[in-house]
Design a protein around this motif. Structure first.
Motif, mmCIF file in Angstrom:
data_model
loop_
_atom_site.group_PDB
_atom_site.id
_atom_site.type_symbol
_atom_site.label_atom_id
_atom_site.label_comp_id
_atom_site.label_asym_id
_atom_site.label_seq_id
_atom_site.Cartn_x
_atom_site.Cartn_y
_atom_site.Cartn_z
ATOM 1 N N LYS A 124 10.674 35.616 -16.857
ATOM 2 C CA LYS A 124 9.228 35.605 -17.045
ATOM 3 C C LYS A 124 8.904 36.008 -18.478
ATOM 4 C CE LYS A 124 5.054 37.879 -15.370
ATOM 5 N NZ LYS A 124 4.469 38.886 -14.476
ATOM 6 N N TRP A 125 7.839 35.392 -19.023
ATOM 7 C CA TRP A 125 7.305 35.795 -20.317
ATOM 8 C C TRP A 125 6.278 36.899 -20.093
ATOM 9 C CZ3 TRP A 125 9.758 34.402 -24.491
ATOM 10 C CH2 TRP A 125 10.430 33.187 -24.540
ATOM 11 N N PHE A 126 6.407 37.989 -20.814
ATOM 12 C CA PHE A 126 5.491 39.124 -20.727
ATOM 13 C C PHE A 126 4.742 39.295 -22.042
ATOM 14 C CE2 PHE A 126 8.429 40.138 -17.386
ATOM 15 C CZ PHE A 126 7.760 40.974 -16.507
ATOM 16 N N ASN A 127 3.457 39.596 -21.957
ATOM 17 C CA ASN A 127 2.736 40.081 -23.128
ATOM 18 C C ASN A 127 3.142 41.539 -23.323
ATOM 19 O OD1 ASN A 127 1.240 37.692 -23.639
ATOM 20 N ND2 ASN A 127 -0.095 38.217 -21.924
ATOM 21 N N LEU A 128 3.046 42.043 -24.545
ATOM 22 C CA LEU A 128 3.502 43.399 -24.842
ATOM 23 C C LEU A 128 2.812 44.437 -23.948
ATOM 24 C CD1 LEU A 128 5.180 45.370 -26.469
ATOM 25 C CD2 LEU A 128 3.367 45.378 -28.194
ATOM 26 N N GLY A 129 1.502 44.366 -23.810
ATOM 27 C CA GLY A 129 0.779 45.336 -22.990
ATOM 28 C C GLY A 129 1.224 45.306 -21.543
ATOM 29 N N GLU A 130 1.421 44.112 -21.005
ATOM 30 C CA GLU A 130 1.875 43.957 -19.625
ATOM 31 C C GLU A 130 3.272 44.546 -19.458
ATOM 32 O OE1 GLU A 130 2.740 40.308 -16.456
ATOM 33 O OE2 GLU A 130 2.547 39.863 -18.589
ATOM 34 N N LEU A 131 4.154 44.280 -20.404
ATOM 35 C CA LEU A 131 5.522 44.791 -20.366
ATOM 36 C C LEU A 131 5.516 46.320 -20.337
ATOM 37 C CD1 LEU A 131 8.515 43.618 -22.498
ATOM 38 C CD2 LEU A 131 7.902 46.012 -22.453
ATOM 39 N N LEU A 132 4.746 46.935 -21.207
ATOM 40 C CA LEU A 132 4.741 48.395 -21.313
ATOM 41 C C LEU A 132 4.145 49.076 -20.093
ATOM 42 C CD1 LEU A 132 3.789 48.779 -25.078
ATOM 43 C CD2 LEU A 132 6.061 49.040 -24.029
ATOM 44 N N LYS A 133 3.234 48.402 -19.391
ATOM 45 C CA LYS A 133 2.589 48.995 -18.216
ATOM 46 C C LYS A 133 3.306 48.695 -16.900
ATOM 47 C CE LYS A 133 -2.012 48.862 -20.242
ATOM 48 N NZ LYS A 133 -3.306 48.193 -20.215
#
Length: 163
Positions: A124-133
């Motif tokens: 899956k591709w994650f945006n940085l904010g989504e990844l960190l949360k």
């Protein structure tokens, strides 16, 4: 390939050296795979793998780039050396795992549905904010995207030991 029992002894006795890829697309999203093996089983994690005995770092990089992502060439940016400590190991016994990791940021524009599934059940591709949360993104993966986070956590541990 090492016999299984010998490899278990090595994992329980010494650090392993590995290479991890911080894979980014043109939209600055980060590619993670959901791990199917220990350690970090069932967590989202960056692609990567171990450096093998008698294999140079350069050879390991090329081999892992091909095996993990099907790439033979890409733009590379070395991000640093990290340490990963796990409370479990690949064997599922009571031993722990310690990795010394060389992390590289790379670009990828391929199709994730064609990526291998030996280590990851899904990608899956994650945006940085989504990844960190995200609670199922492993802390060691998060460290790659948090400036100096591992160094700060280690310093806090040392400070506790001194007091």
């Amino acid at each position: 390939m090492l016999p299984l029992e010998l490899f278990k002894t090595i994992v329980s006795s010494t650090p392993l050296v590995s290479i991890d890829f911080m894979v980014m697309n043109d939209c600055e999203q980060i590619l993670l795979g959901k791990r199917i093996n220990r350690p970090a089983k069932d967590y989202w994690f960056v692609p990567g793998g171990r450096v093998l005995k008698d294999e140079s770092i350069e050879e390991a990089f090329i081999r892992l780039l091909d095996i993990e992502l099907g790439l033979t060439d890409t733009v590379v940016n070395f991000k640093g050396v990290y340490q990963h400590f796990y409370e479990d190991s690949f064997s599922g016994d009571d031993s722990t795992t310690h990795y010394v990791v060389l992390a590289y940021k790379i670009r990828y524009s391929g199709v994730i549905s064609t990526l291998p599934n030996e280590q990851h059940a899904d990608y899956k591709w994650f945006n940085l904010g989504e990844l960190l949360k995200h609670e199922r993104v492993h802390i060691h993966t998060k460290w790659y995207f948090q400036e100096h986070k591992q160094a700060i956590e280690l310093q806090n541990k040392f400070n506790k030991l001194e007091s």
